[in-house]
Design an enzyme around this catalytic site. Structure first.
Site, PDB file in Angstrom:
ATOM      1  N   GLU A 131      69.402  62.449  67.009  1.00  0.00           N
ATOM      2  CA  GLU A 131      70.727  61.923  67.362  1.00  0.00           C
ATOM      3  C   GLU A 131      71.564  61.691  66.107  1.00  0.00           C
ATOM      4  OE1 GLU A 131      70.769  58.690  70.179  1.00  0.00           O
ATOM      5  OE2 GLU A 131      72.942  58.421  69.971  1.00  0.00           O
ATOM      6  N   GLU A 160      61.809  55.082  70.389  1.00  0.00           N
ATOM      7  CA  GLU A 160      62.626  55.309  69.190  1.00  0.00           C
ATOM      8  C   GLU A 160      61.809  54.991  67.942  1.00  0.00           C
ATOM      9  OE1 GLU A 160      66.345  53.212  69.390  1.00  0.00           O
ATOM     10  OE2 GLU A 160      66.900  54.173  71.284  1.00  0.00           O
ATOM     11  N   LYS A 194      59.981  57.692  76.455  1.00  0.00           N
ATOM     12  CA  LYS A 194      60.613  57.941  75.142  1.00  0.00           C
ATOM     13  C   LYS A 194      60.592  56.660  74.314  1.00  0.00           C
ATOM     14  CE  LYS A 194      65.276  58.723  74.621  1.00  0.00           C
ATOM     15  NZ  LYS A 194      65.766  57.679  73.716  1.00  0.00           N
ATOM     16  N   SER A 203      70.652  53.779  77.516  1.00  0.00           N
ATOM     17  CA  SER A 203      72.117  53.768  77.474  1.00  0.00           C
ATOM     18  C   SER A 203      72.668  53.181  78.773  1.00  0.00           C
ATOM     19  CB  SER A 203      72.664  55.191  77.270  1.00  0.00           C
ATOM     20  OG  SER A 203      72.094  56.076  78.209  1.00  0.00           O
TER      21      SER A 203
HETATM   22  O1  KIV Z   1      69.560  56.139  76.091  1.00  0.00           O
HETATM   23  C1  KIV Z   1      70.006  57.283  76.033  1.00  0.00           C
HETATM   24  O2  KIV Z   1      70.808  57.737  76.851  1.00  0.00           O
HETATM   25  C2  KIV Z   1      69.552  58.129  74.935  1.00  0.00           C
HETATM   26  C3  KIV Z   1      70.303  59.409  74.712  1.00  0.00           C
HETATM   27  C4  KIV Z   1      71.578  59.130  74.031  1.00  0.00           C
HETATM   28  C5  KIV Z   1      69.493  60.411  73.988  1.00  0.00           C
HETATM   29  O3  KIV Z   1      68.654  57.781  74.234  1.00  0.00           O
END
Ligand code: KIV
Length: 271
Positions: free
Chosen positions: A188, A121, A119, A53
């Site tokens: 999410e 997706e 992380k 983000s």
């Molecule tokens: O990139 C991010 O900040 C995220 C959150 C919204 C979970 O993936």
């Protein structure tokens, strides 16, 4: 030598599974720079997410598909040194884990920049990569529901899991990620009831954003919950401050005081 007492993955998992932390909600906030990282480090937040983000919040991109590995490495290097308590998780950006060798290479770069976990997706389609990363000793956080890197395929910033078919698919994806070795999953933008079902079906914790109160923890984008953007107010977002007003007030005051000669006065000048 100071020893970092980082909250380990096992601590995060014990918040769900068993032991002294069972039922304690997990807290996670995004962070992109050193100054905010130092502030978060003075709190009891469990996890810091250097999320992609940062593409929209920091770099002004219109979505996260523009974010590159070097952006993630750069921000990880800024945040990680200030975090001595929380677990630092870093997003693998768009198409940085399309194949298993590429995923391993990029997970290595993020770990060497200071991440404790990465992380990814997606569900079943990334399980091979998740398993390979976990197998080399890197904890993986999954991310299901609205997955921002697929914003164009998903038709925009929209709630996922409205039909039974999609709900079944998201649950299957969650179980597949758990089987591949993910230590927790972000859920999410989905109906609370779906997030509650997934949470009760999994051994590993769920961390929600726009997914209701039944997840094992909650995550928000730091700048959003601080109210830095007065125009961004999705229903799920609670603003714990209105920093846009405070910041505008301060900038306008500085501007006016310099123009009128009030600043700098004697108290702010050297003899
Ligand atoms: O990139 C991010 O900040 C995220 C959150 C919204 C979970 O993936």
């Amino acid at each position: 030598m100071s020893v970092k007492k980082i909250k380990r993955i096992s601590y995060i998992q014990r918040c769900k599974a068993h032991g002294e932390h069972k039922g304690k909600k997990i807290t996670m906030l995004t962070c992109y720079d050193h100054t905010f990282a130092k502030l978060i480090n003075r709190t009891d937040i469990d996890m810091v997410l250097i999320g992609d983000s940062l593409g929209s919040v920091i770099l002004g991109y219109d979505d996260t598909t523009k974010v590159r590995m070097r952006d993630m490495v750069y921000h990880t290097r800024a945040v990680a040194p200030a975090i001595t308590r929380a677990c630092v998780c870093v997003d693998m950006p768009f198409m940085s884990y399309s194949s298993t060798p590429q995923a391993l290479r990029n997970a290595k770069r993020l770990m060497q920049a200071g991440a404790h976990a990465v992380k990814l997706e997606g569900g079943e389609q990334v399980c091979e990569q998740v398993k390979a990363i976990v197998d080399v000793g890197v904890p993986v956080l999954g991310h299901l529901g609205f997955t921002p890197q697929s914003v164009h395929a998903l038709g925009g910033f929209v709630i996922q899991g409205k039909t039974e078919e999609v709900q079944t698919k998201i649950l299957q994806d969650a179980l597949a990620l758990q089987a591949a070795g993910a230590f927790a999953i972000i859920l999410e933008l989905m109906p609370s009831a779906l997030a509650a079902t997934i949470t009760s079906e999994l051994r590993i914790p769920t961390i929600g954003i726009g997914a209701g109160a039944h997840c094992d923890g909650q995550v928000l984008v730091l700048y959003d919950m601080l109210g830095c953007d007065a125009d961004f107010s999705p229903k799920f977002l609670k603003k714990y401050a209105r920093l846009s007003d405070t910041i505008l007030g301060a900038i306008n005051a500085f501007n006016a005081e310099v123009r009128s000669g009030v600043y700098p006065d004697d108290a702010h000048s050297y003899d």
